[in-house]
Design a protein around this motif. Structure first.
Motif, PDB file in Angstrom:
ATOM      1  N   UNK A   5     -19.834 -58.550 -59.412  1.00  0.00           N
ATOM      2  CA  UNK A   5     -19.164 -58.549 -60.702  1.00  0.00           C
ATOM      3  C   UNK A   5     -19.777 -59.656 -61.558  1.00  0.00           C
ATOM      4  N   UNK A   6     -20.203 -59.283 -62.756  1.00  0.00           N
ATOM      5  CA  UNK A   6     -20.798 -60.264 -63.663  1.00  0.00           C
ATOM      6  C   UNK A   6     -19.962 -60.331 -64.925  1.00  0.00           C
ATOM      7  N   UNK A   7     -19.453 -61.520 -65.232  1.00  0.00           N
ATOM      8  CA  UNK A   7     -18.599 -61.702 -66.407  1.00  0.00           C
ATOM      9  C   UNK A   7     -18.910 -63.053 -67.030  1.00  0.00           C
ATOM     10  N   UNK A  13     -31.534 -50.372 -70.855  1.00  0.00           N
ATOM     11  CA  UNK A  13     -30.916 -51.349 -69.957  1.00  0.00           C
ATOM     12  C   UNK A  13     -30.161 -52.404 -70.762  1.00  0.00           C
ATOM     13  N   UNK A  14     -30.776 -52.890 -71.832  1.00  0.00           N
ATOM     14  CA  UNK A  14     -30.099 -53.889 -72.673  1.00  0.00           C
ATOM     15  C   UNK A  14     -28.847 -53.298 -73.312  1.00  0.00           C
ATOM     16  N   UNK A  15     -28.927 -52.045 -73.751  1.00  0.00           N
ATOM     17  CA  UNK A  15     -27.760 -51.403 -74.365  1.00  0.00           C
ATOM     18  C   UNK A  15     -26.612 -51.280 -73.373  1.00  0.00           C
ATOM     19  N   UNK A  16     -26.956 -51.159 -72.096  1.00  0.00           N
ATOM     20  CA  UNK A  16     -25.935 -51.069 -71.059  1.00  0.00           C
ATOM     21  C   UNK A  16     -25.552 -52.407 -70.465  1.00  0.00           C
ATOM     22  N   UNK A  17     -26.074 -53.492 -71.042  1.00  0.00           N
ATOM     23  CA  UNK A  17     -25.730 -54.822 -70.558  1.00  0.00           C
ATOM     24  C   UNK A  17     -26.358 -55.177 -69.228  1.00  0.00           C
ATOM     25  N   UNK A  18     -27.519 -54.587 -68.917  1.00  0.00           N
ATOM     26  CA  UNK A  18     -28.177 -54.839 -67.638  1.00  0.00           C
ATOM     27  C   UNK A  18     -29.487 -55.596 -67.850  1.00  0.00           C
ATOM     28  N   UNK A  19     -29.874 -56.351 -66.824  1.00  0.00           N
ATOM     29  CA  UNK A  19     -31.110 -57.123 -66.846  1.00  0.00           C
ATOM     30  C   UNK A  19     -32.226 -56.275 -66.254  1.00  0.00           C
ATOM     31  N   UNK A  20     -33.237 -55.935 -67.058  1.00  0.00           N
ATOM     32  CA  UNK A  20     -34.307 -55.058 -66.593  1.00  0.00           C
ATOM     33  C   UNK A  20     -35.059 -55.677 -65.419  1.00  0.00           C
ATOM     34  N   UNK A  22     -25.724 -61.719 -49.910  1.00  0.00           N
ATOM     35  CA  UNK A  22     -25.816 -60.429 -49.222  1.00  0.00           C
ATOM     36  C   UNK A  22     -25.660 -59.285 -50.222  1.00  0.00           C
ATOM     37  N   UNK A  23     -24.742 -59.437 -51.167  1.00  0.00           N
ATOM     38  CA  UNK A  23     -24.544 -58.395 -52.179  1.00  0.00           C
ATOM     39  C   UNK A  23     -25.814 -58.194 -53.002  1.00  0.00           C
ATOM     40  N   UNK A  72     -21.601 -64.616 -61.819  1.00  0.00           N
ATOM     41  CA  UNK A  72     -21.677 -63.528 -60.849  1.00  0.00           C
ATOM     42  C   UNK A  72     -20.836 -63.872 -59.625  1.00  0.00           C
ATOM     43  N   UNK A  73     -20.020 -62.923 -59.212  1.00  0.00           N
ATOM     44  CA  UNK A  73     -19.202 -63.097 -58.018  1.00  0.00           C
ATOM     45  C   UNK A  73     -19.261 -61.828 -57.182  1.00  0.00           C
ATOM     46  N   UNK A  74     -19.005 -61.976 -55.889  1.00  0.00           N
ATOM     47  CA  UNK A  74     -18.999 -60.815 -55.011  1.00  0.00           C
ATOM     48  C   UNK A  74     -17.705 -60.032 -55.224  1.00  0.00           C
ATOM     49  N   UNK A  75     -17.805 -58.721 -55.117  1.00  0.00           N
ATOM     50  CA  UNK A  75     -16.671 -57.840 -55.379  1.00  0.00           C
ATOM     51  C   UNK A  75     -16.709 -56.666 -54.406  1.00  0.00           C
ATOM     52  N   UNK A  76     -15.551 -56.272 -53.903  1.00  0.00           N
ATOM     53  CA  UNK A  76     -15.461 -55.097 -53.045  1.00  0.00           C
ATOM     54  C   UNK A  76     -15.148 -53.887 -53.917  1.00  0.00           C
ATOM     55  N   UNK A  77     -15.969 -52.855 -53.812  1.00  0.00           N
ATOM     56  CA  UNK A  77     -15.738 -51.621 -54.565  1.00  0.00           C
ATOM     57  C   UNK A  77     -15.164 -50.574 -53.615  1.00  0.00           C
ATOM     58  N   UNK A  78     -13.853 -50.349 -53.724  1.00  0.00           N
ATOM     59  CA  UNK A  78     -13.163 -49.440 -52.811  1.00  0.00           C
ATOM     60  C   UNK A  78     -13.492 -47.986 -53.142  1.00  0.00           C
ATOM     61  N   UNK A  79     -13.760 -47.198 -52.105  1.00  0.00           N
ATOM     62  CA  UNK A  79     -14.062 -45.782 -52.296  1.00  0.00           C
ATOM     63  C   UNK A  79     -12.993 -44.882 -51.697  1.00  0.00           C
TER      64      UNK A  79
END
Length: 416
Positions: free
Chosen positions: A398-400, A113-120, A328-329, A404-411
């Motif tokens: 989206x985390x940068x 998780x850390x290698x992928x930049x994620x919080x366990x 909500x996200x 953290x901000x809300x983001x729409x992921x279009x499919x």
């Protein structure tokens, strides 16, 4: 020595000679959860073994084995194997995520998780399927799976970190190889008429390039299937003049059953095959590629209903402006989503204010709706959007730089 076999794939007509075969999908098995992954089958075998040992009195003078300590691995395997998340699988995944979020999971999973930049502490099903899983699989795809196994088994945090870093490097290599192969597949598709695939008369796609990597063809089959909405098999060169293929299907065609019918119509054509409704693997002789392509096409054309060849996008409708929020996200991110139980897919009409390429293969968008500006992403697509679109999207985060901000992921999208 007696042999115990565990499996979850649909069995063939002939079964291996073993003392015991544990497979919920074999004939006569009354286990209700037929969608359980291989890791889940083994977990239940261990539960049954512990119960038998308890019955025999083995734990009278010693502590029982805590199998709950393995639920993080069960959750990872269940999500990464993309099995349907029925009620039983959802319970297994929920327990595993609970353990990971509490910091009680395997050292290797925390390191990945850390290698992928994620919080366990905020591990989600997305992390299992798209961060941890691909890094572990990269070892088996490109090198030796023993590195991934060591990462899961070690209790040494320093060793786990080293394994995770090496797996992360292999995953970057895998992405590079996948990108090159996808470019070749896309170039082939672009050269065909009606390249969108929606109005094609053909029922299937079979692709092969001599330089393709056999550990990555399954990923390419998935990408092609997504683009053309047809059952797809991609081959790579194996040993002894053989081709190893990986297939992905669409709703309406049971891929393993289709291949079984192909094998009955042409005995010996496929040297080996197996799989599920939506995914399968097979091996053929390189000289038989054309024959397989024709038989696969003809057989699938018989089995695949015309209605199933049209791409249908089911959505949950519009999302009110008040719910376009980080809260909500985050709430949605914490839930148990996956195959057969997807997160909500919303639909709305937007004006496209700007779009640019990021990460070489994605589009970053700025959309406008009723005077509000919304940040959005279109992953794995470089197709420019028109000025106004009707889009199906999921609410994401989206985390940068810690923000953290809300983001729409279009499919999916279509012009309006």
């Amino acid at each position: 020595i007696g042999t115990l076999i565990t499996d979850h794939h649909l069995p063939g007509d002939a079964l291996p000679d073993a003392e015991c075969i544990v497979n919920p999908n074999q004939r006569g098995c009354r286990f209700p959860s037929k969608a359980i992954a291989g890791v889940g089958v083994m977990f239940y075998v261990m539960l049954a073994l512990r119960a038998e040992l308890r019955e025999r009195g083995l734990f009278k003078d010693k502590k029982e084995i805590n199998l709950a300590a393995l639920t993080d691995l069960v959750a990872l395997g269940t999500v990464a194997d993309v099995v349907p998340l029925d009620a039983n699988n959802r319970i297994l995944v929920a327990q595993g995520l609970k353990r990971l979020r509490a910091g009680a999971g395997k050292a290797g999973l925390a390191a990945l998780a850390r290698a992928g930049g994620r919080d366990i502490a905020r591990t989600s099903c997305f992390d299992l399927g798209f961060v941890l899983g691909p890094r572990l699989n990269a070892a088996g795809r490109l090198a030796d799976m023993s590195l991934g196994i060591e990462c899961l088994l070690t209790d040494d945090e320093a060793r786990a970190a080293n394994c995770a870093q090496e797996l992360d490097r292999l995953n970057r290599d895998r992405r590079k190889i996948e990108g090159e192969m996808l470019d070749e597949a896309s170039a082939f598709l672009d050269g065909l008429p009606e390249a969108t695939g929606e109005t094609r008369t053909q029922a299937t796609f079979t692709l092969y390039q001599p330089g393709w990597h056999q550990g990555v063809v399954g990923l390419i089959a998935s990408r092609v299937r997504e683009r053309v909405h047809r059952p797809t098999v991609c081959f790579a060169r194996g040993n002894n003049a053989e081709l190893r293929g990986s297939g992905r299907s669409i709703p309406g065609l049971h891929l393993r059953d289709c291949l079984d019918l192909v094998s009955k119509r042409a005995p010996g054509l496929m040297l080996r095959f197996g799989g599920h409704a939506q995914a399968a693997g097979l091996t053929i002789r390189e000289s038989d590629l054309g024959l397989f392509q024709d038989l696969f096409e003809n057989t699938a054309a018989e089995l695949l209903p015309e209605a199933a060849r049209l791409r249908v996008v089911e959505t949950d409708g519009e999302l009110e402006a008040a719910y376009h929020s980080l809260e909500v996200a985050q709430l949605l991110e914490e839930q148990i989503w996956g195959q057969g139980f997807p997160p909500p897919l919303f639909c709305d009409t937007f004006a496209v204010e700007s779009q640019r390429v990021v990460g070489e293969r994605h589009l970053k968008l700025r959309l406008r709706k009723d005077g509000r500006r919304l940040e959005a992403m279109r992953f794995n697509s470089l197709e420019p959007l028109p000025a106004r679109v009707r889009a199906a999207y999921r609410l994401g985060i989206n985390e940068f730089n810690g923000l953290k901000t809300v983001q729409l992921n279009l499919e999916q999208h279509e012009p309006t």
